[in-house]
Design a protein around this motif. Structure first.
Motif, PDB file in Angstrom:
ATOM      1  N   ARG A 148       0.853  -1.188   0.000  1.00 40.01           N
ATOM      2  CA  ARG A 148       0.000   0.000   0.000  1.00 40.01           C
ATOM      3  C   ARG A 148       0.890   1.240   0.000  1.00 40.01           C
ATOM      4  NH1 ARG A 148      -4.354   0.239   4.432  1.00 40.01           N
ATOM      5  NH2 ARG A 148      -5.451  -0.982   2.880  1.00 40.01           N
ATOM      6  N   ALA A 149       0.603   2.130  -0.919  1.00 40.98           N
ATOM      7  CA  ALA A 149       1.383   3.365  -1.020  1.00 40.98           C
ATOM      8  C   ALA A 149       1.056   4.290   0.145  1.00 40.98           C
ATOM      9  CB  ALA A 149       1.106   4.060  -2.346  1.00 40.98           C
ATOM     10  N   ALA A 150       2.087   4.944   0.667  1.00 39.82           N
ATOM     11  CA  ALA A 150       1.915   5.881   1.775  1.00 39.82           C
ATOM     12  C   ALA A 150       1.601   7.286   1.284  1.00 39.82           C
ATOM     13  CB  ALA A 150       3.170   5.900   2.639  1.00 39.82           C
ATOM     14  N   GLY A 151       1.828   7.532  -0.001  1.00 41.23           N
ATOM     15  CA  GLY A 151       1.591   8.871  -0.513  1.00 41.23           C
ATOM     16  C   GLY A 151       1.505   8.899  -2.023  1.00 41.23           C
ATOM     17  N   THR A 152       1.224  10.094  -2.530  1.00 37.62           N
ATOM     18  CA  THR A 152       1.085  10.297  -3.972  1.00 37.62           C
ATOM     19  C   THR A 152       1.854  11.539  -4.372  1.00 37.62           C
ATOM     20  OG1 THR A 152      -1.132   9.343  -3.899  1.00 37.62           O
ATOM     21  CG2 THR A 152      -0.592  10.662  -5.838  1.00 37.62           C
ATOM     22  N   LEU A 153       2.581  11.437  -5.479  1.00 36.33           N
ATOM     23  CA  LEU A 153       3.246  12.588  -6.061  1.00 36.33           C
ATOM     24  C   LEU A 153       2.571  12.898  -7.393  1.00 36.33           C
ATOM     25  CD1 LEU A 153       7.013  11.730  -5.457  1.00 36.33           C
ATOM     26  CD2 LEU A 153       5.527  13.215  -4.094  1.00 36.33           C
ATOM     27  N   HIS A 154       2.120  14.127  -7.548  1.00 35.58           N
ATOM     28  CA  HIS A 154       1.527  14.572  -8.814  1.00 35.58           C
ATOM     29  C   HIS A 154       2.651  15.214  -9.628  1.00 35.58           C
ATOM     30  CE1 HIS A 154      -2.658  13.871  -7.653  1.00 35.58           C
ATOM     31  NE2 HIS A 154      -2.218  14.125  -6.428  1.00 35.58           N
ATOM     32  N   LEU A 155       2.782  14.788 -10.873  1.00 37.22           N
ATOM     33  CA  LEU A 155       3.877  15.237 -11.716  1.00 37.22           C
ATOM     34  C   LEU A 155       3.390  16.127 -12.839  1.00 37.22           C
ATOM     35  CD1 LEU A 155       5.646  11.773 -12.172  1.00 37.22           C
ATOM     36  CD2 LEU A 155       5.857  13.391 -10.274  1.00 37.22           C
ATOM     37  N   ASP A 156       4.274  16.997 -13.313  1.00 42.11           N
ATOM     38  CA  ASP A 156       3.935  17.765 -14.516  1.00 42.11           C
ATOM     39  C   ASP A 156       4.130  16.848 -15.728  1.00 42.11           C
ATOM     40  OD1 ASP A 156       6.690  17.794 -15.252  1.00 42.11           O
ATOM     41  OD2 ASP A 156       6.990  19.780 -14.409  1.00 42.11           O
ATOM     42  N   GLY A 164       6.070  16.908 -18.332  1.00 39.73           N
ATOM     43  CA  GLY A 164       7.445  16.576 -18.688  1.00 39.73           C
ATOM     44  C   GLY A 164       8.022  15.482 -17.810  1.00 39.73           C
ATOM     45  N   ALA A 165       7.834  15.602 -16.509  1.00 41.17           N
ATOM     46  CA  ALA A 165       8.346  14.596 -15.570  1.00 41.17           C
ATOM     47  C   ALA A 165       7.667  13.251 -15.797  1.00 41.17           C
ATOM     48  CB  ALA A 165       8.138  15.066 -14.134  1.00 41.17           C
ATOM     49  N   ALA A 166       6.351  13.273 -16.037  1.00 37.51           N
ATOM     50  CA  ALA A 166       5.618  12.034 -16.294  1.00 37.51           C
ATOM     51  C   ALA A 166       6.144  11.342 -17.541  1.00 37.51           C
ATOM     52  CB  ALA A 166       4.120  12.321 -16.421  1.00 37.51           C
ATOM     53  N   VAL A 219       5.564   5.456  -2.774  1.00 36.67           N
ATOM     54  CA  VAL A 219       4.680   6.518  -3.259  1.00 36.67           C
ATOM     55  C   VAL A 219       4.260   6.206  -4.690  1.00 36.67           C
ATOM     56  CG1 VAL A 219       5.573   8.352  -1.757  1.00 36.67           C
ATOM     57  CG2 VAL A 219       6.627   7.963  -3.980  1.00 36.67           C
ATOM     58  N   VAL A 220       3.064   6.650  -5.037  1.00 33.82           N
ATOM     59  CA  VAL A 220       2.538   6.506  -6.392  1.00 33.82           C
ATOM     60  C   VAL A 220       2.785   7.811  -7.133  1.00 33.82           C
ATOM     61  CG1 VAL A 220       0.440   6.160  -7.761  1.00 33.82           C
ATOM     62  CG2 VAL A 220       0.770   4.876  -5.654  1.00 33.82           C
ATOM     63  N   CYS A 221       3.210   7.720  -8.378  1.00 36.47           N
ATOM     64  CA  CYS A 221       3.460   8.909  -9.200  1.00 36.47           C
ATOM     65  C   CYS A 221       2.363   9.005 -10.253  1.00 36.47           C
ATOM     66  CB  CYS A 221       4.824   8.809  -9.871  1.00 36.47           C
ATOM     67  SG  CYS A 221       6.186   8.700  -8.696  1.00 36.47           S
ATOM     68  N   LEU A 222       1.673  10.151 -10.295  1.00 38.08           N
ATOM     69  CA  LEU A 222       0.563  10.365 -11.228  1.00 38.08           C
ATOM     70  C   LEU A 222       0.897  11.468 -12.215  1.00 38.08           C
ATOM     71  CD1 LEU A 222      -2.460  10.351  -8.732  1.00 38.08           C
ATOM     72  CD2 LEU A 222      -1.533   8.429 -10.029  1.00 38.08           C
ATOM     73  N   ASP A 223       0.421  11.292 -13.454  1.00 37.68           N
ATOM     74  CA  ASP A 223       0.595  12.341 -14.463  1.00 37.68           C
ATOM     75  C   ASP A 223      -0.480  13.415 -14.263  1.00 37.68           C
ATOM     76  OD1 ASP A 223      -1.802  11.441 -15.649  1.00 37.68           O
ATOM     77  OD2 ASP A 223      -0.805  10.567 -17.382  1.00 37.68           O
ATOM     78  N   PRO A 224      -0.481  14.491 -15.063  1.00 30.92           N
ATOM     79  CA  PRO A 224      -1.465  15.565 -14.888  1.00 30.92           C
ATOM     80  C   PRO A 224      -2.925  15.121 -15.043  1.00 30.92           C
ATOM     81  CG  PRO A 224       0.368  16.357 -16.199  1.00 30.92           C
ATOM     82  CD  PRO A 224       0.554  14.871 -16.042  1.00 30.92           C
ATOM     83  N   LYS A 225      -3.155  13.961 -15.674  1.00 31.89           N
ATOM     84  CA  LYS A 225      -4.526  13.436 -15.815  1.00 31.89           C
ATOM     85  C   LYS A 225      -4.836  12.383 -14.750  1.00 31.89           C
ATOM     86  CE  LYS A 225      -4.821  14.382 -20.732  1.00 31.89           C
ATOM     87  NZ  LYS A 225      -5.016  13.841 -22.083  1.00 31.89           N
ATOM     88  N   ASP A 226      -4.030  12.351 -13.689  1.00 28.01           N
ATOM     89  CA  ASP A 226      -4.185  11.425 -12.560  1.00 28.01           C
ATOM     90  C   ASP A 226      -4.071   9.954 -12.952  1.00 28.01           C
ATOM     91  OD1 ASP A 226      -4.298  13.361 -10.625  1.00 28.01           O
ATOM     92  OD2 ASP A 226      -6.482  13.532 -10.684  1.00 28.01           O
TER      93      ASP A 226
END
Length: 149
Positions: A78-86, A88-90, A118-125
């Motif tokens: 289970r992820a402890a957090g989420t990072l929202h990316l721009d 370019g980073a995605a 942590v989960v990494c999400l693009d601008p469209k989640d």
């Protein structure tokens, strides 16, 4: 003879799942580097005896391989957090994988510490990846959008 062949059926008179389910679960846990002991919960002073080194039950050795971390990421953690990316980073994360710089993080959610998943999400989640955090959420929130030094 492999332990799973000796495990028997999938249920018993005291519960569901049976020994074969326990052995399968233990095998999965050992692939992520976790040691497992399967022992009857009816043993008196079970935890104290195990702590003292008494040989009880069946011990499954952890299997540490180069693939342990990726397997754990792809597994059931289970992820402890989420990072929202721009965008370019995605895109870089999708194509190259690897490390993520703070400049590409637009927001951070959750309560995570260094070493947490942590989960990494693009601008469209949409999920673009999972990673082990090298910082706390507080640092991530303060550093987001800033170039690394």
């Amino acid at each position: 003879m492999p332990k799973r062949l000796l495990a028997g059926g999938v249920s018993s008179h005291v519960g569901s799942g049976g020994m074969i389910t326990k052995v399968r679960t233990a095998a999965q846990a050992t692939r992520s580097g976790t040691a497992i002991i399967i022992v009857s919960g009816h043993e008196p002073d079970l935890l104290l005896r195990l702590h003292r080194g008494e040989a009880l039950g069946t011990y499954f050795h952890p299997r540490l391989t180069r693939l342990t971390r990726p397997q754990a990421l792809a597994g059931q953690l289970r992820a402890a957090g989420t990072l929202h990316l721009d965008a370019g980073a995605a895109q870089v994360l999708r194509k190259k994988g690897g490390s993520l710089l703070p400049v590409g993080v637009t927001a951070a959610e959750g309560r995570f510490q260094r070493g947490d998943l942590v989960v990494c999400l693009d601008p469209k989640d949409r999920e673009v990846g999972r990673a082990w955090s090298i910082s706390t959420r507080r640092w991530s929130g303060n550093a987001r959008g800033k170039a690394a030094r």
